[in-house]
Design a protein around this motif. Structure first.
Motif, PDB file in Angstrom:
ATOM      1  N   ALA A  93      36.207  64.401 -35.698  1.00  0.00           N
ATOM      2  CA  ALA A  93      35.007  63.324 -36.260  1.00  0.00           C
ATOM      3  C   ALA A  93      33.658  63.875 -36.012  1.00  0.00           C
ATOM      4  O   ALA A  93      32.718  63.574 -36.797  1.00  0.00           O
ATOM      5  CB  ALA A  93      35.445  62.085 -35.230  1.00  0.00           C
ATOM      6  N   ALA A  94      33.570  64.737 -35.118  1.00  0.00           N
ATOM      7  CA  ALA A  94      32.017  65.273 -34.993  1.00  0.00           C
ATOM      8  C   ALA A  94      31.051  64.345 -34.718  1.00  0.00           C
ATOM      9  O   ALA A  94      30.103  64.555 -35.360  1.00  0.00           O
ATOM     10  CB  ALA A  94      32.091  66.394 -36.056  1.00  0.00           C
ATOM     11  N   ILE A  95      31.348  63.335 -33.770  1.00  0.00           N
ATOM     12  CA  ILE A  95      30.243  62.450 -33.638  1.00  0.00           C
ATOM     13  C   ILE A  95      29.782  62.576 -31.894  1.00  0.00           C
ATOM     14  O   ILE A  95      30.567  63.592 -31.491  1.00  0.00           O
ATOM     15  CB  ILE A  95      30.647  61.125 -33.901  1.00  0.00           C
ATOM     16  N   LYS A  96      28.580  62.251 -31.910  1.00  0.00           N
ATOM     17  CA  LYS A  96      28.171  62.500 -30.243  1.00  0.00           C
ATOM     18  C   LYS A  96      28.635  61.365 -29.633  1.00  0.00           C
ATOM     19  O   LYS A  96      28.115  60.004 -29.841  1.00  0.00           O
ATOM     20  CB  LYS A  96      26.516  62.601 -30.206  1.00  0.00           C
ATOM     21  N   LYS A  97      29.422  61.497 -28.602  1.00  0.00           N
ATOM     22  CA  LYS A  97      30.147  60.729 -27.795  1.00  0.00           C
ATOM     23  C   LYS A  97      29.017  59.742 -26.878  1.00  0.00           C
ATOM     24  O   LYS A  97      29.283  58.497 -26.496  1.00  0.00           O
ATOM     25  CB  LYS A  97      31.257  61.090 -26.886  1.00  0.00           C
ATOM     26  N   ALA A  98      27.864  60.410 -26.368  1.00  0.00           N
ATOM     27  CA  ALA A  98      26.872  59.591 -25.700  1.00  0.00           C
ATOM     28  C   ALA A  98      26.155  58.753 -26.615  1.00  0.00           C
ATOM     29  O   ALA A  98      25.409  57.800 -26.177  1.00  0.00           O
ATOM     30  CB  ALA A  98      26.048  60.610 -25.112  1.00  0.00           C
ATOM     31  N   LEU A  99      26.069  58.814 -27.871  1.00  0.00           N
ATOM     32  CA  LEU A  99      25.460  57.830 -28.974  1.00  0.00           C
ATOM     33  C   LEU A  99      26.344  56.805 -29.229  1.00  0.00           C
ATOM     34  O   LEU A  99      27.436  56.911 -29.290  1.00  0.00           O
ATOM     35  CB  LEU A  99      24.828  58.681 -29.815  1.00  0.00           C
ATOM     36  N   THR A 100      25.499  55.808 -29.836  1.00  0.00           N
ATOM     37  CA  THR A 100      26.166  54.605 -30.315  1.00  0.00           C
ATOM     38  C   THR A 100      26.706  54.932 -31.859  1.00  0.00           C
ATOM     39  O   THR A 100      26.227  55.827 -32.336  1.00  0.00           O
ATOM     40  CB  THR A 100      25.255  53.346 -30.427  1.00  0.00           C
ATOM     41  N   PRO A 101      27.306  54.303 -32.105  1.00  0.00           N
ATOM     42  CA  PRO A 101      27.824  54.235 -34.003  1.00  0.00           C
ATOM     43  C   PRO A 101      26.572  54.497 -34.776  1.00  0.00           C
ATOM     44  O   PRO A 101      26.416  55.249 -35.305  1.00  0.00           O
ATOM     45  CB  PRO A 101      28.553  53.194 -34.148  1.00  0.00           C
ATOM     46  N   LEU A 102      25.698  53.257 -34.386  1.00  0.00           N
ATOM     47  CA  LEU A 102      24.273  53.314 -35.268  1.00  0.00           C
ATOM     48  C   LEU A 102      23.530  54.509 -35.165  1.00  0.00           C
ATOM     49  O   LEU A 102      23.059  55.136 -35.906  1.00  0.00           O
ATOM     50  CB  LEU A 102      23.458  52.159 -34.654  1.00  0.00           C
TER      51      LEU A 102
END
Ligand code: ATP
Length: 215
Positions: A93-102
């Motif tokens: 998925a390669a998203i930053k987990k500390a950040l929110t979806p937005l």
């Protein structure tokens, strides 16, 4: 319907492509043509080179010989222009987990000018309404995948390069993604995808089988 991305010409092309990994030839003399409105599914066993080919096509790896062309021009002749035309989703998925979806989505579409209200609408479309400002580490694997895929709703990229995008999606998510792929090709966009998911219901499907080259 009117094609958003223009007429059916060759968008992405590989000519006589060769790539080796650790002295193993993954492919050699490979010719690929992806037209506007095409969906190209890369198939083949584990280790066949599907991800490697996707990364070459996305311009994330230059370890190849042969030609890679975007609308007849070498991919690297004006790479920033090419990068702004293609959306790449890796197998994670390669998203930053500390950040929110937005926050993640804002970063994922930073190459394009997307207003914030469109981000909210996209997150709503992927059933993340109410989670927009929750840190992603508190989301499930499928929800995290939905964050990454939300950009398909808003990034105006005529080429999507997607590595196993159905991973972790539930039945409704699978249906939603099939619909997005169909919309993209109907609008004259192109998709190159690896997936073990059957894509026969989507128009203009082509398959390319990798894995026939030996050491
Ligand atoms: N960075 C790398 N360095 C060395 N070898 C690599 C590298 N990346 C991939 N390989 C090798 O290249 C081959 C092809 O890998 P690739 O990930 O492209 O296969 P795949 O078809 O996508 O496989 P899967 O279906 O398992 O995802 C594998 O044998 C792998 O070990």
């Amino acid at each position: 319907m009117t094609a958003r991305y223009g007429h059916s010409s060759v968008a992405l092309q590989a000519r006589q492509l060769r790539c080796e990994r650790d002295d193993r030839v993954l492919f050699d003399g490979l010719d690929v043509q992806v037209h506007n409105g095409d969906l190209l599914q890369l198939a083949g066993p584990n280790g066949a080179g599907k991800t490697t080919l996707l990364r070459l096509l996305a311009g994330l790896n230059r370890d190849y010989s042969g030609d890679l062309l975007w609308h007849g021009q070498d991919l690297y002749a004006d790479f920033p222009a090419y990068a702004a035309q293609r959306l790449y989703q890796g197998h994670l998925a390669a998203i930053k987990k500390a950040l929110t979806p937005l926050e993640n989505l804002r970063w994922l579409v930073s190459s394009w000018s997307v207003p914030d209200d469109a981000l909210w609408t996209a997150l709503d479309e992927v059933e993340l309404g109410g989670y927009e400002e929750t840190p992603c580490q508190q989301l499930s694997a499928g929800q995290q995948r939905r964050v990454a895929l939300a950009r398909l709703c808003i990034a105006p990229a005529p080429l999507w390069i997607l590595d196993e995008p159905f991973t972790a999606l539930d039945k409704a998510g699978v249906q939603w993604l099939e619909g997005k792929l169909q919309q993209q090709v109907e609008a004259g966009g192109a998709v190159v995808i690896t997936s073990h998911h059957a894509l026969e219901n989507i128009g203009n499907l082509q398959r390319l089988e990798l894995g026939s080259h030996k050491v």
